[in-house]
Design a protein around this motif. Structure first.
Motif, PDB file in Angstrom:
ATOM      1  N   SER C  43      63.566 143.653  81.859  1.00 17.21           N
ATOM      2  CA  SER C  43      62.660 143.389  82.973  1.00 17.21           C
ATOM      3  C   SER C  43      63.423 143.023  84.241  1.00 17.21           C
ATOM      4  CB  SER C  43      61.710 142.255  82.627  1.00 17.21           C
ATOM      5  OG  SER C  43      62.375 141.014  82.740  1.00 17.21           O
ATOM      6  N   ILE C  45      65.488 144.638  85.719  1.00 18.98           N
ATOM      7  CA  ILE C  45      65.603 145.790  86.609  1.00 18.98           C
ATOM      8  C   ILE C  45      64.651 145.611  87.782  1.00 18.98           C
ATOM      9  CG2 ILE C  45      65.251 148.267  86.797  1.00 18.98           C
ATOM     10  CD1 ILE C  45      65.829 148.431  83.801  1.00 18.98           C
ATOM     11  N   VAL C  46      63.465 145.164  87.465  1.00 18.43           N
ATOM     12  CA  VAL C  46      62.518 144.869  88.531  1.00 18.43           C
ATOM     13  C   VAL C  46      62.719 143.444  89.021  1.00 18.43           C
ATOM     14  CG1 VAL C  46      60.096 144.647  89.108  1.00 18.43           C
ATOM     15  CG2 VAL C  46      60.847 146.496  87.621  1.00 18.43           C
ATOM     16  N   ALA C  50      63.001 141.816  92.869  1.00 17.05           N
ATOM     17  CA  ALA C  50      61.831 141.028  93.250  1.00 17.05           C
ATOM     18  C   ALA C  50      62.245 139.615  93.623  1.00 17.05           C
ATOM     19  CB  ALA C  50      60.822 141.015  92.105  1.00 17.05           C
TER      20      ALA C  50
END
Lengths: 480, 102, 180, 318, 498, 117
Positions: C43, C45-46, C50
């Motif tokens: 996760s 990666i995002v 973010a």
């Protein structure tokens, strides 16, 4: 096919991001689309109807694009007119070096490119829902372009247009929902396979048709068109009259002859025909009484749209089917070019005189000879004098009507032509009158006049290339 | 039904009580200012119990964390909104209700 | 509001302090992300972009404000806050459900002793959650509080709260009446 | 029994509220009712087992739309009051005591009822058990790169729709900017310190939350749209509090943010075309990654676009 | 595409291209424009001469292009078309020369000559059309290209005249379009062929064919100015003199008459038409028009108006010839197509000279012009006498054949009509001649211009003299091998021959 | 909880559509008409989702869900555009004599953030 969508779409985004590069982006998109259209025409003429499964899934799960003769014709027409408008708009928008002018130019290009994207998407897609998105894209771009004029009338017209356009889209979308509920697909070809005659599809078709005739400004749902088209900036009026309303008409053809041909009964067809006839008469008579040139041209659009709907009654029989189809679409093409030319001329006149009140326009031929010539040529096509595209189209419709024994169609076409001649004459008469000193205050750049003339010539020359168009239109048409 | 489930259900009782009380207060209190109290206090506590109940049912720590975060955010938000509304009311010259006024 | 007058960090070379601040906030936000997604490693990666974006936003909205806090005070404050919240809820419930709403509301003004900044915000934010009080106005040196029950106890409560908030941030309050 | 009752009540309330919202004499109340209608619709979506949409409806359909209309109403009211005390013809609605008007209203009412009847007749004639595309969608789900079927449809099966839709979003903001200059909400933060400090905490958190929704969208309700809506909500808050200007200082950056969705989506489509020969046809086995990249870009654009719609025009200095 | 078909296109393009180029010339480039004009006209003359020789030798010229499927745009050269194309080409050359002189120093000459060339292109196209559709196309092109010429002056009166002109011709065009479309839907493409192409429909579609004939006659009759469809012609007189000549002698009216000839001979076939019983009504209409036009002419004081009504009357001779069955009448009608053209153009040139040189517009102002403009008046006199039918001038030949044909066909009333018309002709022309030659000139002309050595500009003078010479030639040498009459006999032989 | 009866929601959707349409035509206030359009749209979405529920084996049809999501986004875009336009129109009508405050958009290009970057 993909270039036709991606080209203008990406260009629109870039034109917005880099406002000073707007015109360059438009030309870049024109290049991409031009190449794509030409290769598509070649492919279709050589290998028949071209299809593309977007994302590789294919209907019903995915979305299919298809390019048949009709689609290719409209894509090419769109490209032609968009290029012309691109050429015309740059000097038009730079008329004055004011903040307003800069503002307008900054937003004109992305909006134009969006409009182009939407039209290309509309002409290629074979998916009812995807067409809805394309319709919305088209409607928004059109409304925003109308509002770009910034004056009160334009804003009011744009708002009215937006309301009509949005509610019409919702009618269409509800129809799509019903179609999906019945057929479990929104692909045109699959719908045609799975369509039982029943209340659901009848009502669905009625909803979609209702929405689309409002967008196509068929009488009596044309009320929004004249103010919107007359108050928009000239190149925008040209795009709207030439292409945007035709988009909705195109979709109607797809619906009635491709997706749900079982519903094309004589009664329904006659209803279309009656409305078309009423549109021709009403639009022409109103055009005759307008005092402003652009309003006259806009009402002429209402009338000319009526002709297109004569295709429906003429397609019921076997004898006139092909002729009616080709005639209607040839007329569409010729009208698009001629109307663009007329609106561009109106833009030239507005610029040169500062107004477009017909009574006070004496001497157009003297001051703007090229524009006057373009106006006359466009009028020739609009009236349907040979050898223009308008003539070829009307000829085909007329012979289809006679062959089918539908005399009233012939009568309507002739009366409409005469009325068209009458309102064109109103303007042309002014054109040849000697100029009143003080009327013409500003010069018009040659490119603005030349563009109009070029399009008028295309409209006239289209008749000579009629065979080519017919050959193209035969491909993938609704033949039993 | 495990013990945790039972406990969780038990916690819902006060949660419900405070929500109802908050709603009643909202309806019965005489003016805007007093109603602000109803919103910021009773409902927050009710929410606290509810969150607690849900935490007990949570499958993993991630959910517990999310619930806590939500509660914290709601608390902060309701306090802020209460202030904003009250401030606006004062600015507009809304007089608070008092015993003396009819 | 000093925060408003301090300009956002200008672009270009970040001063070390700003960088430190950015990293600090990114760490906090990364913890939040971790809380959201747990052990789902992919996760990030995002998550990483973010978190960085959020940290950038945070830095833009809230350039350098320095404050320290004491964990002990915070814990004590949390306990106090939970207890008082419950009391506040109960207080409203009692008044609402009693046959005749037992109210004598009014506006009072309370002088602020806490320094401007996070401490004061925490104070103001909490007042509204505690029994019988709601902030309806904030001036540089005082706040306006709406109370459900006009009694002397409100003043005492507020002072008590002030003290506890000060403890969280390790601030010593000036003497009574000596508001800044 | 109870579910039916619940559904029945919900439906009745929805319809009644819709009527009230549009025909309330008090426009302000109408707007509030409209917002409430959105929330109820979100519940209806839940009952129709569409949690993705419930999220979107609550955030966009009710929240953002409501905020847009409300702020427009406030603006219009202010202008009406400023304009020489006319009784604001715009605000009076259709309550003119005009006979012809009444007549046409009755006529239109009858027409609408007839339309409703026809629609109902057609809708009820639909097959009770529709085939739908569920089976096809589920069969292809493993190849789609995601496990949430709605996301699979949005970004793979019907990605082309979504591409155009992102285009619509961008177009909307271009259109709005072309129309008017936005009005920065006149927030004086010195008077709202609490809000300021709240937002300083909340906005970054919302940004992280948006990223989370994006991530989770591959397998559960959520995705670029819901995440974008959250981001938009954050932006609206920022604008409301006056913090927005600080975030939107750099014009080109903002415009790039608005367009990045279209650009990345479009370029991805073109690259995919060169790679696999199909528009938006992702290379085998890489669909998930492609979708994530596209969605991330879309998220930024959606959030910015929806948020900036609230400004109601292009950001200007005054 | 071979050399032969290229000749056909060359005939069209020689005026079309020059016209298009002229549009874009600057107003000041006077010399270039003149040379271009004359070059185009001369080139066309040469090409037509070649064509004429080829057709005489029996070569087939054909060129076609399908602009819609099954709907070719076809050009061809048969005896009939050569008659008209030769006439218009010859006259165009002289009209151009005349127009250059006439319009010297007036504004918008590029526009004028552009449309002028287009107009002649359309006329040539009408002449060379090998099927009905092509005819229709050029017929409408003629309408459009003449309108700017009619309103060229831009005065209120000119605009009004133009409006009337366009109203009439467009209405006629619409009816013609309907007729053509109808006929196509019955018979498929309609090529022009001697003795007609409708044999197959004679039994099954008798009634339709009769209706169609009526539609055709109305549609084309507008341009041919058959009463009561002639209303536009006198009002179009506001145009400059070269345009009037063009309208009356070369292009519009002639196109109408030629169209009627085409329909009767090459679409219906004279014998088919006679069997359908549609010819007598046409003959009667023509007869009525002949008398009516002449009577009207009698009461016009304005010279050009008098000439205009004279045209109304004279053109119906041609129609009359077509409407009477038999080769003799056909010869009379067809030859009058040429003769009337020569006569009328001379008259209009003369009228133009009076107006341009002396400012004379009315008959009542013409006292003694013969002394001031002797050469012009001489040409005018020759043409006027020809109109009346004085032997051995051109008009006499036509009338002679017509009455002989009528007698052969048993339509004795026609001779009465012809006689009456001749009397009327004399009644409205002789007074003019009398005034011109025998009354003393006024002290001052309304608006006199001086052109140096000659009585008027040499270009204005050359044209009427040449055409007057042609009038004499066509009459005196009518029986020689190189006369219009000889050619017309060839046509009649093909139509009525064995 | 068992699934809802799709027909109920289908009818509700149609009712919203009809109500929206009626109000769109009858109402004169621009905001009401914009809301009416939204209500019409919600009606269509409701119908779509009810139809999706009919194919609920083993889950509702995701394709209409995706379509409605698209529809919602398009609707909010439409609302934004319509509001901006309505605002301009109302500004015009509110002070017909004096031009709207942003006409001419003076000094706009200099100060707009678009140029700042």
């Amino acid at each position: 096919m993909s270039g036709l969508i991606l080209g203008p779409l990406v260009a629109a985004a870039l034109a917005f991001t880099f406002p000073k590069r707007g015109r360059g982006m438009a030309w870049a998109a024109a290049g991409v689309v031009g190449i794509a259209v030409l290769s598509l025409i070649r492919a279709v003429l050589g290998g028949g109807v071209q299809s593309h499964r977007v994302s590789g899934w294919g209907a019903p799960l995915g979305i299919d694009l298809r390019a048949d003769g009709l689609a290719v014709l409209l894509l090419a027409l769109t490209a032609l007119i968009a290029v012309a408008v691109t050429g015309y708009a740059a000097p038009y928008l730079r008329a004055a070096d004011s903040p307003e002018a800069r503002h307008r130019e900054r937003y004109f290009w992305p909006l134009l490119l969006f409009l182009w994207t939407a039209l290309n998407a509309l002409f290629l897609s074979r998916d009812l829902f995807n067409l809805y998105v394309a319709l919305e894209l088209l409607g928004f771009a059109a409304v925003a372009l109308v509002a770009l004029e910034g004056k009160g009338d334009a804003l009011r017209a744009a708002l009215r247009y937006l309301f009509v356009s949005l509610s019409a889209s919702l009618f269409y979308l509800l129809g799509v929902a019903l179609v999906y509920g019945q057929c479990a697909t929104v692909d045109l070809a699959l719908v045609a396979e799975r369509a039982p005659r029943g209340p659901a599809l009848t009502v669905a078709l009625a909803l979609m048709t209702g929405g689309l005739i409002a967008k196509a400004a068929l009488f009596p749902l044309h009320f929004w068109l004249p103010p919107a088209h007359a108050n928009a900036p000239a190149p925008v009026s040209a795009l709207l009259s030439a292409l945007v309303v035709k988009g909705a008409f195109y979709l109607l053809l797809r619906l009635w002859f491709e997706a749900l041909p079982v519903f094309h009964t004589p009664a329904a067809a006659r209803l279309f025909g009656m409305l078309g006839a009423a549109a021709i008469l009403w639009g022409s008579i109103n055009a005759l009484t307008q005092s402003r040139l652009k309003l006259l041209i806009a009402y002429s659009t209402v009338a000319q749209l009526g002709y297109l709907f004569l295709v429906f009654p003429l397609m019921t029989g076997r004898d006139g089917r092909f002729g009616a189809w080709c005639g209607g679409l040839l007329l569409l093409g010729a009208h698009a070019c001629a109307k663009t030319a007329m609106f561009l001329v109106a833009g030239n006149i507005l610029r040169a005189a500062g107004h477009d009140r017909i009574r006070e326009l004496a001497g157009i031929a003297q001051v703007l000879p090229v524009s006057a010539f373009a106006l006359g040529l466009a009028g020739v096509s609009l009236v349907g004098l040979p050898p223009s595209g308008g003539f070829a189209g009307k000829w085909l419709l007329l012979s289809a009507g006679l062959r089918e024994g539908q005399w009233w169609v012939a009568a309507v076409i002739l009366v409409g032509s005469l009325l068209a001649a009458a309102y064109i004459m109103r303007v042309m008469t002014r054109a040849f009158a000697p100029a009143v000193p003080g009327t013409w205050v500003r010069p018009v750049p040659p490119i603005m006049e030349g563009t109009a003339l070029a399009l008028a010539l295309v409209a006239v020359g289209m008749g000579l290339a009629g065979s080519w168009f017919v050959e193209l239109l035969w491909l993938g048409g609704p033949w039993p | 039904m495990s013990f945790l489930d039972f406990l969780s259900a038990l916690l819902l009782v006060p949660a419900l009580f405070f929500f109802v009380a908050g709603t009643v207060a909202l309806l019965r209190f005489p003016d805007l200012y007093s109603r602000l109290h109803a919103l910021t206090k009773a409902d927050n506590v009710g929410l606290g119990f509810a969150v607690l109940a849900l935490m007990l049912r949570a499958e993993n720590g991630v959910e517990v964390f999310k619930l806590a975060l939500i509660w914290g955010l709601v608390l902060a938000a309701s306090s802020t909104v209460c202030f904003l509304i009250g401030q606006e009311a004062v600015r507009r010259g809304l007089k608070p209700w008092t015993r003396q006024s009819p | 509001m000093p925060a408003l007058t301090v300009n956002a960090t200008r672009h270009g070379s970040l001063p070390p302090a700003a960088l430190k601040r950015l990293v600090g906030r990114a760490v906090v936000l990364a913890l939040v992300w971790l809380g959201f997604t747990g052990d789902d490693g992919s996760s990030w990666i995002v998550g990483l972009p973010a978190v960085l974006a959020a940290a950038w936003i945070s830095a833009r909205l809230w350039p350098g404000v320095r404050w320290r806090w004491s964990p002990g005070g915070a814990l004590a404050f949390a306990a106090y806050f939970v207890r008082e919240s419950c009391l506040g809820g109960w207080d409203v419930a009692r008044r609402a459900l009693s046959p005749r709403p037992d109210l004598s509301p009014g506006l009072i003004s309370h002088p602020l002793r806490l320094p401007a900044g996070p401490a004061r915000h925490l104070f103001c934010g909490t007042v509204s959650l505690l029994p019988g009080t709601a902030v309806v106005g904030i001036a540089p040196d005082r706040i306006q509080v709406h109370v459900l029950d006009q009694s002397a106890r409100v003043e005492a409560d507020l002072r008590e709260l002030e003290r506890r908030v000060a403890a969280v941030f390790g601030i010593t309050l000036p003497a009574e009446g000596g508001a800044p | 029994m109870i579910p039916q009752l619940l559904d029945g009540t919900l439906v009745l309330v929805v319809v009644a509220l819709a009527w009230r919202a549009l025909n309330d004499r008090d426009l302000f109340r109408g707007v509030i009712e409209f917002i409430a209608l959105g929330l109820l619709l979100a519940m209806a979506w839940l009952r129709l087992r569409a949690p993705d949409l419930a999220l979107a409806e609550a955030a966009v359909g009710s929240g953002l739309t409501g905020a847009l209309i409300l702020s427009a109403l406030v603006r219009m009211r202010r202008r009406e009051q400023a304009a020489a005390g006319q009784p604001a013809g715009v605000a009076t609605g259709p309550w003119a005591k005009d006979r012809a008007k009444n007549f046409s209203r009755v006529l239109l009412g009858a027409l609408s009822v007839a339309m409703l009847g026809t629609l109902a007749w057609a809708a009820l004639s639909l097959p009770a058990k529709a085939r739908g595309l569920t089976a096809e969608a589920l069969a292809r789900l493993p190849d789609s790169g995601v496990t949430n079927p709605v996301t699979a449809v949005l970004l793979n099966f019907r990605a082309y729709d979504t591409l155009l839709e992102i285009g619509v979003l961008l177009l909307a903001i271009v259109g709005v900017w072309a129309l008017r200059r936005g009005e920065w909400p006149a927030a004086d933060l010195r008077e709202r310190p609490l809000l300021l400090s709240l937002l300083r905490w909340v906005l970054p958190l919302l940004a992280v939350g948006a990223g989370y929704l994006l991530w989770i969208g591959a397998s559960a309700p959520g995705g670029a749209f819901q995440g974008g809506a959250l981001l938009a909500g954050a932006l609206v808050l920022a604008l409301l509090s006056g913090l927005g200007r600080r975030l939107l200082r750099r014009g080109r950056l903002v415009r790039t943010g608005l367009t990045i969705g279209v650009l990345v989506f479009g370029v991805a489509g073109a690259v995919a075309l060169g790679w696999t020969g199909g528009l938006l046809q992702y290379p085998t086995g890489q669909a998930g990654a492609w979708i994530l990249v596209i969605e991330a870009a879309a998220l930024v654009s959606i959030g910015l676009t929806l948020g900036l719609l609230y400004l109601g025009g292009r950001p200007g200095e005054k | 595409m071979n050399v032969l078909s290229l000749t056909l296109l060359g005939v069209l393009c020689s005026s079309l291209l020059t016209g298009l180029i002229i549009f874009f010339l600057k107003e000041e480039s006077h010399r270039l424009r003149t040379w271009l004009n004359l070059l185009g006209a001369g080139l066309k003359l040469v090409l037509v001469a070649a064509l004429l020789r080829g057709v005489y030798l029996g070569k087939t010229y054909a060129w076609s292009f399908e602009f819609l499927p099954g709907l070719p745009l076809a050009l061809g050269a048969d005896a009939n078309s050569m008659l008209f194309v030769t006439l218009s080409t010859v006259l165009w050359f002289w009209t151009t020369l005349y127009a250059v002189g006439y319009l010297e120093d007036s504004p918008h000459r590029s526009r004028f000559f552009g449309f002028f060339s287009l107009c002649v292109t359309a006329t040539t196209g009408i002449a060379l059309s090998a099927n009905l559709m092509t005819f229709l196309i050029f017929y409408e092109l003629l309408t459009v290209s003449t309108y700017p010429l009619v309103v060229h002056r831009g005065t209120r009166k000119a605009l009004q005249g133009g409006r009337v002109y366009l109203t009439y011709t467009l209405l006629g065009g619409a009816i013609l379009l309907l007729a053509v479309a109808w006929l196509y839907s019955l018979a498929g493409p309609v090529p022009f062929k001697e003795r007609g192409v409708i044999q197959g429909l004679m039994v099954s579609h008798r009634r339709e064919l009769q209706w169609l004939f009526l539609l055709f006659m109305i549609g084309i009759g507008v341009k041919a100015a058959i009463a009561p469809l002639h209303g536009w012609l006198p009002r179009a007189m506001v145009a400059p003199a070269p345009v009037s000549s063009l309208l009356h002698a070369v292009a519009v009216v002639k196109a109408g008459a030629f169209g009627i000839v085409r329909i009767v001979y090459d679409v219906y076939g004279a014998e088919n038409a006679a069997e359908l019983g549609v010819l007598p009504p046409l003959a009667i209409a023509a007869g009525v028009t002949i008398v009516y036009g002449s009577v009207c002419a009698l009461f016009q004081d304005e010279l050009k108006k008098r000439l205009a009504f004279s045209t109304v009357s004279q053109v119906s001779y041609i129609v009359l010839g077509a409407a009477i069955l038999g080769p003799l009448a056909a010869i009379g009608g067809l030859v009058h197509l040429v003769h009337q053209g020569l006569l009328k153009i001379t008259l209009f040139f003369g009228a133009g000279n009076y107006a341009e040189t002396l400012g004379i517009h009315r008959v009542s102002e013409m006292n003694g012009v013969g002394r001031r403009l002797p050469l012009t008046t001489a040409a005018f006199t020759v043409a006027a006498l020809g109109m009346i039918g004085v032997p051995p001038l051109a008009g006499y030949v036509s009338k002679w054949y017509l009455s002989k044909g009528a007698v052969t066909a048993g339509d004795h009333w026609v001779t009465v009509v012809l006689a009456a018309s001749s009397l009327l002709n004399a009644a409205y022309f002789l007074p003019i001649l009398y005034r011109a030659w025998f009354l003393p000139p006024p002290e001052k002309w309304p608006a006199e211009h001086s052109f140096g050595r000659w009585e008027t500009h040499w270009m204005l003078l050359a044209a009427p003299l040449v055409t007057a010479a042609l009038v004499i030639w066509a009459g005196v040498f009518a029986e020689s091998a190189f006369s219009p009459l000889a050619w017309v006999k060839l046509i009649a032989a093909r139509e009525y021959g064995p | 909880m068992p699934d809802a009866d799709p027909r109920l929601y289908l009818l509700a959707g149609l009712a919203l559509f009809a109500i929206g349409f009626y109000s769109l035509v009858v109402q004169t206030h621009l905001l009401r008409r914009i809301m009416a359009l939204n209500v019409m749209g919600s009606g269509v979405f409701l119908a779509f989702l009810a139809l999706a529920l009919k194919a609920a084996a083993p889950m509702p049809d995701p394709v209409p869900h995706a379509m409605v999501l698209t529809g919602i986004v398009v609707a909010v875009c439409a609302t934004g555009l319509a509001l901006a336009l309505a605002d301009r129109v109302q500004a015009l009508e509110a002070n017909e004599e004096t031009p709207a405050p942003e006409e001419p958009p003076s000094a706009e290009t200099g100060s707009e953030p678009e140029d700042a970057g």
